[in-house]
Design an enzyme around this catalytic site. Structure first.
Site, PDB file in Angstrom:
ATOM      1  N   GLU A  43       0.927  -1.182   0.033  1.00  0.00           N
ATOM      2  CA  GLU A  43      -0.127  -0.072   0.072  1.00  0.00           C
ATOM      3  C   GLU A  43       0.954   1.054  -0.058  1.00  0.00           C
ATOM      4  O   GLU A  43       0.686   2.254  -0.808  1.00  0.00           O
ATOM      5  CB  GLU A  43      -0.928  -0.053   1.406  1.00  0.00           C
ATOM      6  CG  GLU A  43      -2.059  -1.212   1.313  1.00  0.00           C
ATOM      7  CD  GLU A  43      -2.728  -1.113  -0.080  1.00  0.00           C
ATOM      8  OE1 GLU A  43      -3.339   0.172  -0.645  1.00  0.00           O
ATOM      9  OE2 GLU A  43      -3.009  -2.222  -0.471  1.00  0.00           O
TER      10      GLU A  43
ATOM     11  N   TRP B 280       1.647   1.768  -3.346  1.00  0.00           N
ATOM     12  CA  TRP B 280       0.631   2.466  -4.141  1.00  0.00           C
ATOM     13  C   TRP B 280       1.039   4.020  -4.101  1.00  0.00           C
ATOM     14  O   TRP B 280       0.710   4.733  -5.090  1.00  0.00           O
ATOM     15  CB  TRP B 280      -0.484   1.919  -3.788  1.00  0.00           C
ATOM     16  CG  TRP B 280      -1.207   0.811  -4.337  1.00  0.00           C
ATOM     17  CD1 TRP B 280      -1.295  -0.276  -3.851  1.00  0.00           C
ATOM     18  CD2 TRP B 280      -1.753   0.949  -5.798  1.00  0.00           C
ATOM     19  NE1 TRP B 280      -1.747  -1.033  -4.749  1.00  0.00           N
ATOM     20  CE2 TRP B 280      -2.254  -0.380  -6.030  1.00  0.00           C
ATOM     21  CE3 TRP B 280      -2.131   1.891  -6.672  1.00  0.00           C
ATOM     22  CZ2 TRP B 280      -2.885  -0.843  -7.262  1.00  0.00           C
ATOM     23  CZ3 TRP B 280      -2.590   1.408  -8.067  1.00  0.00           C
ATOM     24  CH2 TRP B 280      -3.054   0.187  -8.185  1.00  0.00           C
TER      25      TRP B 280
ATOM     26  N   TRP C 118     -21.172  12.509 -18.991  1.00  0.00           N
ATOM     27  CA  TRP C 118     -21.601  12.676 -17.574  1.00  0.00           C
ATOM     28  C   TRP C 118     -22.968  13.045 -17.332  1.00  0.00           C
ATOM     29  O   TRP C 118     -23.233  14.325 -18.273  1.00  0.00           O
ATOM     30  CB  TRP C 118     -20.670  13.178 -16.498  1.00  0.00           C
ATOM     31  CG  TRP C 118     -19.239  12.611 -16.601  1.00  0.00           C
ATOM     32  CD1 TRP C 118     -18.098  13.349 -17.177  1.00  0.00           C
ATOM     33  CD2 TRP C 118     -18.867  11.579 -15.897  1.00  0.00           C
ATOM     34  NE1 TRP C 118     -17.070  12.519 -16.750  1.00  0.00           N
ATOM     35  CE2 TRP C 118     -17.380  11.332 -16.197  1.00  0.00           C
ATOM     36  CE3 TRP C 118     -19.510  10.456 -15.335  1.00  0.00           C
ATOM     37  CZ2 TRP C 118     -16.588  10.355 -15.804  1.00  0.00           C
ATOM     38  CZ3 TRP C 118     -18.828   9.229 -14.742  1.00  0.00           C
ATOM     39  CH2 TRP C 118     -17.145   9.399 -15.080  1.00  0.00           C
TER      40      TRP C 118
ATOM     41  N   ASN D 248     -10.639   3.430   3.582  1.00  0.00           N
ATOM     42  CA  ASN D 248     -10.209   3.073   2.037  1.00  0.00           C
ATOM     43  C   ASN D 248     -11.196   2.316   1.306  1.00  0.00           C
ATOM     44  O   ASN D 248     -11.677   2.619   0.076  1.00  0.00           O
ATOM     45  CB  ASN D 248      -8.987   2.322   2.056  1.00  0.00           C
ATOM     46  CG  ASN D 248      -8.696   1.942   0.495  1.00  0.00           C
ATOM     47  OD1 ASN D 248      -8.540   3.294  -0.229  1.00  0.00           O
ATOM     48  ND2 ASN D 248      -8.430   0.857   0.244  1.00  0.00           N
TER      49      ASN D 248
ATOM     50  N   TRP E 174     -16.221  12.442 -12.224  1.00  0.00           N
ATOM     51  CA  TRP E 174     -15.113  12.001 -11.070  1.00  0.00           C
ATOM     52  C   TRP E 174     -14.661  13.295 -10.627  1.00  0.00           C
ATOM     53  O   TRP E 174     -14.199  13.333  -9.105  1.00  0.00           O
ATOM     54  CB  TRP E 174     -14.016  11.118 -11.393  1.00  0.00           C
ATOM     55  CG  TRP E 174     -13.049  11.307 -12.578  1.00  0.00           C
ATOM     56  CD1 TRP E 174     -13.471  11.223 -13.937  1.00  0.00           C
ATOM     57  CD2 TRP E 174     -11.875  12.155 -12.480  1.00  0.00           C
ATOM     58  NE1 TRP E 174     -12.455  11.781 -14.794  1.00  0.00           N
ATOM     59  CE2 TRP E 174     -11.448  12.377 -13.861  1.00  0.00           C
ATOM     60  CE3 TRP E 174     -11.164  12.509 -11.434  1.00  0.00           C
ATOM     61  CZ2 TRP E 174     -10.088  13.068 -14.010  1.00  0.00           C
ATOM     62  CZ3 TRP E 174     -10.102  13.360 -11.789  1.00  0.00           C
ATOM     63  CH2 TRP E 174      -9.703  13.636 -13.065  1.00  0.00           C
TER      64      TRP E 174
ATOM     65  N   TRP F 278      -9.610   8.451  -7.495  1.00  0.00           N
ATOM     66  CA  TRP F 278     -10.878   8.794  -8.246  1.00  0.00           C
ATOM     67  C   TRP F 278     -10.676   8.244  -9.796  1.00  0.00           C
ATOM     68  O   TRP F 278     -11.681   7.607 -10.116  1.00  0.00           O
ATOM     69  CB  TRP F 278     -11.065  10.235  -8.215  1.00  0.00           C
ATOM     70  CG  TRP F 278     -11.738  10.644  -6.995  1.00  0.00           C
ATOM     71  CD1 TRP F 278     -11.307  11.002  -5.663  1.00  0.00           C
ATOM     72  CD2 TRP F 278     -13.346  10.490  -6.857  1.00  0.00           C
ATOM     73  NE1 TRP F 278     -12.232  11.079  -4.850  1.00  0.00           N
ATOM     74  CE2 TRP F 278     -13.485  10.745  -5.249  1.00  0.00           C
ATOM     75  CE3 TRP F 278     -14.329  10.022  -7.705  1.00  0.00           C
ATOM     76  CZ2 TRP F 278     -14.575  10.872  -4.916  1.00  0.00           C
ATOM     77  CZ3 TRP F 278     -15.643   9.827  -6.978  1.00  0.00           C
ATOM     78  CH2 TRP F 278     -15.726  10.449  -5.716  1.00  0.00           C
TER      79      TRP F 278
HETATM   80  C1  LIG Z   1     -11.378   7.745  -4.104  1.00  0.00           C
HETATM   81  C2  LIG Z   1      -9.977   7.577  -3.370  1.00  0.00           C
HETATM   82  C3  LIG Z   1      -9.597   8.944  -2.814  1.00  0.00           C
HETATM   83  C4  LIG Z   1      -8.312   8.688  -2.051  1.00  0.00           C
HETATM   84  N1  LIG Z   1      -7.678  10.108  -1.658  1.00  0.00           N
HETATM   85  C5  LIG Z   1      -6.773   9.887  -0.792  1.00  0.00           C
HETATM   86  C6  LIG Z   1      -6.139  11.145  -0.590  1.00  0.00           C
HETATM   87  O1  LIG Z   1      -6.658  12.344  -0.812  1.00  0.00           O
HETATM   88  N2  LIG Z   1      -4.923  11.053   0.282  1.00  0.00           N
HETATM   89  C7  LIG Z   1      -4.553   9.812   0.648  1.00  0.00           C
HETATM   90  O2  LIG Z   1      -3.349   9.877   1.225  1.00  0.00           O
HETATM   91  N3  LIG Z   1      -4.971   8.690   0.094  1.00  0.00           N
HETATM   92  C8  LIG Z   1      -6.133   8.699  -0.449  1.00  0.00           C
HETATM   93  N4  LIG Z   1      -6.696   7.533  -0.901  1.00  0.00           N
HETATM   94  C9  LIG Z   1      -5.760   6.334  -0.719  1.00  0.00           C
HETATM   95  C10 LIG Z   1      -6.374   5.694   0.774  1.00  0.00           C
HETATM   96  O3  LIG Z   1      -7.702   5.750   0.714  1.00  0.00           O
HETATM   97  C11 LIG Z   1      -5.990   6.353   1.910  1.00  0.00           C
HETATM   98  O4  LIG Z   1      -4.544   6.316   1.806  1.00  0.00           O
HETATM   99  C12 LIG Z   1      -6.034   5.390   3.115  1.00  0.00           C
HETATM  100  O5  LIG Z   1      -7.323   5.241   3.443  1.00  0.00           O
HETATM  101  C13 LIG Z   1      -5.415   6.319   4.244  1.00  0.00           C
HETATM  102  O6  LIG Z   1      -5.797   5.385   5.662  1.00  0.00           O
HETATM  103  P1  LIG Z   1      -4.469   4.835   6.407  1.00  0.00           P
HETATM  104  O7  LIG Z   1      -3.433   5.683   6.430  1.00  0.00           O
HETATM  105  O8  LIG Z   1      -5.166   4.124   7.633  1.00  0.00           O
HETATM  106  O9  LIG Z   1      -4.170   3.698   5.311  1.00  0.00           O
HETATM  107  P2  LIG Z   1      -3.371   2.240   5.330  1.00  0.00           P
HETATM  108  O10 LIG Z   1      -4.357   1.400   4.730  1.00  0.00           O
HETATM  109  O11 LIG Z   1      -2.980   2.173   6.745  1.00  0.00           O
HETATM  110  O12 LIG Z   1      -2.119   2.430   4.332  1.00  0.00           O
HETATM  111  C14 LIG Z   1      -0.778   2.932   4.720  1.00  0.00           C
HETATM  112  C15 LIG Z   1      -0.481   4.189   3.977  1.00  0.00           C
HETATM  113  O13 LIG Z   1      -0.470   3.589   2.428  1.00  0.00           O
HETATM  114  C16 LIG Z   1      -0.905   4.530   1.605  1.00  0.00           C
HETATM  115  N5  LIG Z   1      -2.212   3.945   1.002  1.00  0.00           N
HETATM  116  C17 LIG Z   1      -3.076   3.060   1.241  1.00  0.00           C
HETATM  117  N6  LIG Z   1      -4.026   2.723   0.347  1.00  0.00           N
HETATM  118  C18 LIG Z   1      -3.570   3.517  -0.725  1.00  0.00           C
HETATM  119  C19 LIG Z   1      -4.175   3.623  -2.067  1.00  0.00           C
HETATM  120  N7  LIG Z   1      -5.366   3.016  -2.294  1.00  0.00           N
HETATM  121  N8  LIG Z   1      -3.602   4.517  -2.820  1.00  0.00           N
HETATM  122  C20 LIG Z   1      -2.487   5.322  -2.594  1.00  0.00           C
HETATM  123  N9  LIG Z   1      -2.037   5.132  -1.271  1.00  0.00           N
HETATM  124  C21 LIG Z   1      -2.481   4.283  -0.423  1.00  0.00           C
HETATM  125  C22 LIG Z   1      -1.476   5.660   2.402  1.00  0.00           C
HETATM  126  O14 LIG Z   1      -0.429   6.685   2.328  1.00  0.00           O
HETATM  127  C23 LIG Z   1      -1.654   5.147   3.716  1.00  0.00           C
HETATM  128  O15 LIG Z   1      -1.317   5.992   4.783  1.00  0.00           O
HETATM  129  C24 LIG Z   1      -7.653   7.392  -1.753  1.00  0.00           C
HETATM  130  C25 LIG Z   1      -8.267   6.314  -2.172  1.00  0.00           C
HETATM  131  C26 LIG Z   1      -9.639   6.512  -2.981  1.00  0.00           C
HETATM  132  C27 LIG Z   1     -10.166   5.239  -3.339  1.00  0.00           C
END
Ligand SMILES: Cc1cc2nc3c(=O)[nH]c(=O)nc-3n(C[C@H](O)[C@H](O)[C@H](O)COP(=O)(O)OP(=O)(O)OC[C@H]3O[C@@H](n4cnc5c(N)ncnc54)[C@H](O)[C@@H]3O)c2cc1C
Length: 491
Positions: free
Chosen positions: A305, A308, A336, A371, A389, A412
């Protein structure tokens, strides 16, 4: 290096001392004679997707950084004007001061399109004053120019990107970078115990010969605080450290729990990463994550993650058009429907789809959303409500504490199937099935929609009809799915 030499570090989205690459270099080169500066940019504050709540978290992080720098024997000068103007007038002022201009002016690189342009201008400004400007990798562990395919192009698909990323991760130069971040963690532990050495030997007061001008930062904190409408989590390096500690108890169950929104099974590092209070390499070092070939355990899943996140930064850097347009240009012509009433219902969490509404209410009430639910609500907005989007992306930015262009845009465009390595357009989430699978007992739903607390769990995963205070579904999922398929197929 003469006794007169000193450095200024310009903080932007690297609000920490621990393992801050540019700052560390300045401290070494200038033997501690370093001060920090931060400039508020009014343009940024006037953006459409500006979030009062995220700004408050940012301000609190800045306050914490300023205090830390003061404890270390230095200070942070906060200027109320954008960097082009404010740095020019600061340099002019310093020209006349006893110590004169700084020898080195530093920053850590930022990969957003506007930041790249801004930094080029500041580089020129430094040149015009004959100040050496230096910039460092800090926000990403591996930068876009370091990770390319054999033909020199960047990757557009996550899996080969992550393979290459992990290969480079094991190389000697990157392992050296990791060592530096381990030292950063040692610093954090010292900071926690309050036994830091006074590593800095210069203050703004000494430089300018007077006290700092009226406290700009305090004024921002006070005026913004009044507008905040959610609880703002603790900010700063120590708060990030306690998040690391908290997640230590959870990381080995991350793989099983990360998709269940009723469980606090994820790290919540994202808002700290956004401001650079903590970095990806520090997280990797703290949990001693090691490269994987196939994901075998929770740690590997968590590691993937983090990659990602880096992937989306590389995409934004190499394809800056994604900020405004679909990664895949053919989807710019999608027709849209953009119904404002439906959009309002989505924003307010009143669509009649409990899992969607719970997500949107979590976002509105806490500034964060799980997420899995981000994916569900984003798919619902684009493929059930047939709304662009970009509308959802902007709304997320207005509300999210971790709102960050690269991952937000990536998420998105993934959900809308317009992005790189996105969900294929014909794979449309069924919100009822998602809800049944990831919140079977309705615990998450009931947390954010208390008016449904008496409804048996099973009934939460299908339309709720005739309820006093909860709306009926605003659209029919299967009809909308067919419409969406037609829209995408037309292209
Ligand atoms: C529509 C949409 C919008 C999003 N907008 C953002 C945003 O504005 N800022 C943001 O930081 N993340 C965003 N994410 C990615 C992800 O949802 C969040 O990073 C995550 O939910 C943050 O919670 P956590 O730190 O507990 O994640 P954890 O699950 O603990 O993951 C650890 C870290 O990994 C990274 N990560 C995890 N999942 C993703 C992912 N799918 N894409 C990229 N990095 C990821 C993040 O930096 C996160 O803090 C988005 C995802 C979607 C589907």
């Amino acid at each position: 290096m003469s006794k007169q030499d000193y450095g200024i570090h310009w903080f932007r989205r690297d609000l920490r001392v621990a393992g801050n690459n540019a700052l560390r270099s300045q401290l070494q080169e200038c033997e501690g004679r370093v001060v920090g500066v931060f400039c508020f940019d009014k343009k940024f504050l006037a953006r459409k997707d500006f979030s009062v709540n995220r700004f408050q978290f940012f301000l609190n992080s800045l306050v914490s950084l300023k205090k830390e720098l003061q404890d270390l024997g230095s200070d942070l000068l906060v200027l109320d004007v954008g960097p082009d103007e404010s740095l020019e007038s600061l340099f002019k002022q310093l020209q006349k001061s006893k110590l004169g201009l700084p020898t080195r002016f530093s920053w850590n690189r930022d990969y957003e399109p506007f930041a790249i342009k801004r930094d080029k201008r500041i580089k020129k400004l430094c040149e015009s004053f004959d100040i050496e400007s230096i910039h460092f990798r800090d926000h990403l562990l591996i930068e876009p120019d370091e990770l390319t395919k054999d033909d020199g192009d960047g990757y557009k698909v996550y899996t080969p990107f992550s393979r290459k990323w992990l290969e480079i991760f094991e190389s000697e130069p990157v392992q050296k970078r990791m060592m530096a971040q381990k030292n950063g963690l040692t610093y954090l532990k010292k900071l926690e115990k309050g036994n830091l050495d006074k590593a800095f030997s210069l203050t703004w007061k000494k430089l300018l010969g007077t006290d700092l001008p009226q406290d700009v930062l305090e004024a921002y904190v006070t005026s913004n605080q009044e507008k905040v409408d959610i609880e703002i989590p603790e900010a700063g390096s120590l708060a990030a450290l306690s998040k690391l500690k908290e997640f230590k108890k959870k990381i080995d169950e991350y793989g099983d729990k990360r998709d269940i929104p009723s469980i606090a099974g994820t790290s919540k590092f994202s808002m700290y990463l956004k401001n650079g209070t903590i970095t990806v390499p520090q997280i990797i070092a703290y949990f001693q994550l090691t490269p994987y070939k196939k994901k075998k355990n929770s740690r590997d899943t968590f590691f993937s993650e983090l990659i990602w996140r880096e992937f989306y930064y590389h995409i934004l850097y190499r394809h800056p058009h994604v900020e405004k347009k679909s990664f895949n240009p053919k989807y710019e012509d999608l027709k849209w429907e953009n119904d404002k009433k439906l959009f309002k219902a989505w924003c307010e969490g009143k669509t009649g789809f409990p899992i969607v509404d719970a997500g949107m209410r979590e976002l509105n009430q806490t500034g964060w959303m799980h997420n899995r639910v981000r994916m569900i609500v984003a798919s619902f907005l684009t493929k059930d409500l047939l709304i662009d989007w970009r509308w959802g992306e902007q709304y997320f930015m207005e509300k999210l504490l971790d709102g960050d262009l690269a991952p937000n845009n990536g998420g998105w465009q993934w959900a809308a199937s317009t992005g790189c390595d996105a969900q294929p357009y014909f794979r449309i989430f069924n919100p009822w099935l998602q809800s049944k699978r990831f919140d079977p007992e309705g615990e998450y739903i009931k947390t954010y929609i208390p008016e449904l607390s008496d409804i048996p769990a099973k009934q939460l995963h299908k339309p709720i009809l005739g309820h006093d205070s909860y709306p009926e579904p605003i659209v029919d999922h299967s009809e909308q799915r067919d419409k969406a398929l037609k829209l995408y197929k037309e292209l």
